[in-house]
Design an enzyme around this catalytic site. Structure first.
Site, PDB file in Angstrom:
ATOM      1  N   SER A 158       5.652 -40.679  22.923  1.00  0.00           N
ATOM      2  CA  SER A 158       5.135 -41.713  23.817  1.00  0.00           C
ATOM      3  C   SER A 158       5.914 -41.836  25.116  1.00  0.00           C
ATOM      4  O   SER A 158       5.474 -42.526  26.034  1.00  0.00           O
ATOM      5  CB  SER A 158       5.125 -43.072  23.107  1.00  0.00           C
ATOM      6  OG  SER A 158       6.439 -43.563  22.949  1.00  0.00           O
ATOM      7  N   LYS A 196      10.983 -47.929  24.637  1.00  0.00           N
ATOM      8  CA  LYS A 196       9.918 -48.120  25.614  1.00  0.00           C
ATOM      9  C   LYS A 196      10.503 -48.632  26.940  1.00  0.00           C
ATOM     10  O   LYS A 196      11.651 -49.085  27.009  1.00  0.00           O
ATOM     11  CB  LYS A 196       8.891 -49.136  25.102  1.00  0.00           C
ATOM     12  CG  LYS A 196       8.079 -48.667  23.905  1.00  0.00           C
ATOM     13  CD  LYS A 196       7.127 -47.547  24.258  1.00  0.00           C
ATOM     14  CE  LYS A 196       6.256 -47.166  23.067  1.00  0.00           C
ATOM     15  NZ  LYS A 196       7.024 -46.466  22.015  1.00  0.00           N
TER      16      LYS A 196
END
EC number: 3.4.21.88
Length: 237
Positions: A158, A196
């Site tokens: 990701s 993230k």
């Protein structure tokens, strides 16, 4: 329990400190233990430090201190004892203090810090929080900012557009806050950890991937705890 070579090196350092007040050089250690290279000494020093028998002191040449000997009855003095609470990470971390660079090759070999690898971090769907270190890696202090650090092995894709790939090892500086746009280790609901990019949207916190195949997840501020900021990355080919 120490290996024979680890015990020999610890005793040698201890005796030299008693005699002269100065730790032996890497060359002297290598000669005393009849090893062929200083890299072997470096690994022994790292092992002794990890087990709490010696400690490195900042801003001093040959900065080694014997904390305890194998037959000592007293436990080692922890060099840094704070823990996360609650946290994705527990235990002693690799600490880097502000320092001045060394110019002597021998001294520069001692400016290495053992960074604990605390498990895996999801760069994809969040995974269960990890709290136990598996091993350590040695990194030059010059690679890291001041502070306490730990490492995590990346699982997932990701964050590929930020240059973070599956199986990379990320180095994280321990801190509980971050700037907008920082890549962080975020602990969600005290249960799941993920790597993230942090975005603040009013009173909410957005955890943004760097891959269009994944969606940004938005949480209330009470659901997300920052566990550290990405400061470096290691990739093996």
């Amino acid at each position: 329990m120490l290996t024979k070579k680890q015990s020999e090196l610890l005793r040698f350092i201890h005796e030299r400190l008693k005699e002269t007040g100065v730790p032996p050089s890497f060359d002297e250690m290598k000669e005393a233990l009849d090893l062929r290279s200083k890299s072997g000494i470096h690994r022994l020093v790292m092992a002794l430090e990890e087990r709490g028998f010696i400690r490195r002191l900042p801003n001093r040449a040959r900065a080694l201190e014997v904390v305890r000997l194998p037959d000592a009855a007293t436990p080692p003095v922890p060099p840094h004892g704070r823990k996360f609470s609650p946290s994705v990470i527990e235990g002693d971390l690799g600490r880097v203090r502000p320092h001045t660079p060394h110019t002597d090759d021998e001294d520069s070999e001692l400016t290495t810090v053992a960074i604990p690898v605390m498990g895996r971090i999801a760069a994809g769907t969040p995974i269960s929080a990890l709290q136990h270190r598996s091993h350590t890696i040695g990194l030059p202090m010059d690679m890291l900012p001041a502070g306490e650090h730990y490492a995590l092995e990346v699982r997932g894709d990701s964050m590929i557009d930020a240059g973070i790939l599956d199986a990379d090892t990320v180095i994280i500086r321990r801190q509980d806050n971050a700037e907008n746009g920082d890549i962080v280790v975020a602990l969600i609901d005290d249960e799941e950890a993920t790597l993230k990019r942090l975005r603040r949207r009013g009173a909410s916190i957005a955890l943004e991937p760097a891959n269009s195949a994944y969606e940004t997840r938005i949480f209330g501020p009470d659901r997300v705890r920052i566990q550290g900021k990405l400061v470096s990355l290691i990739r093996r080919y």
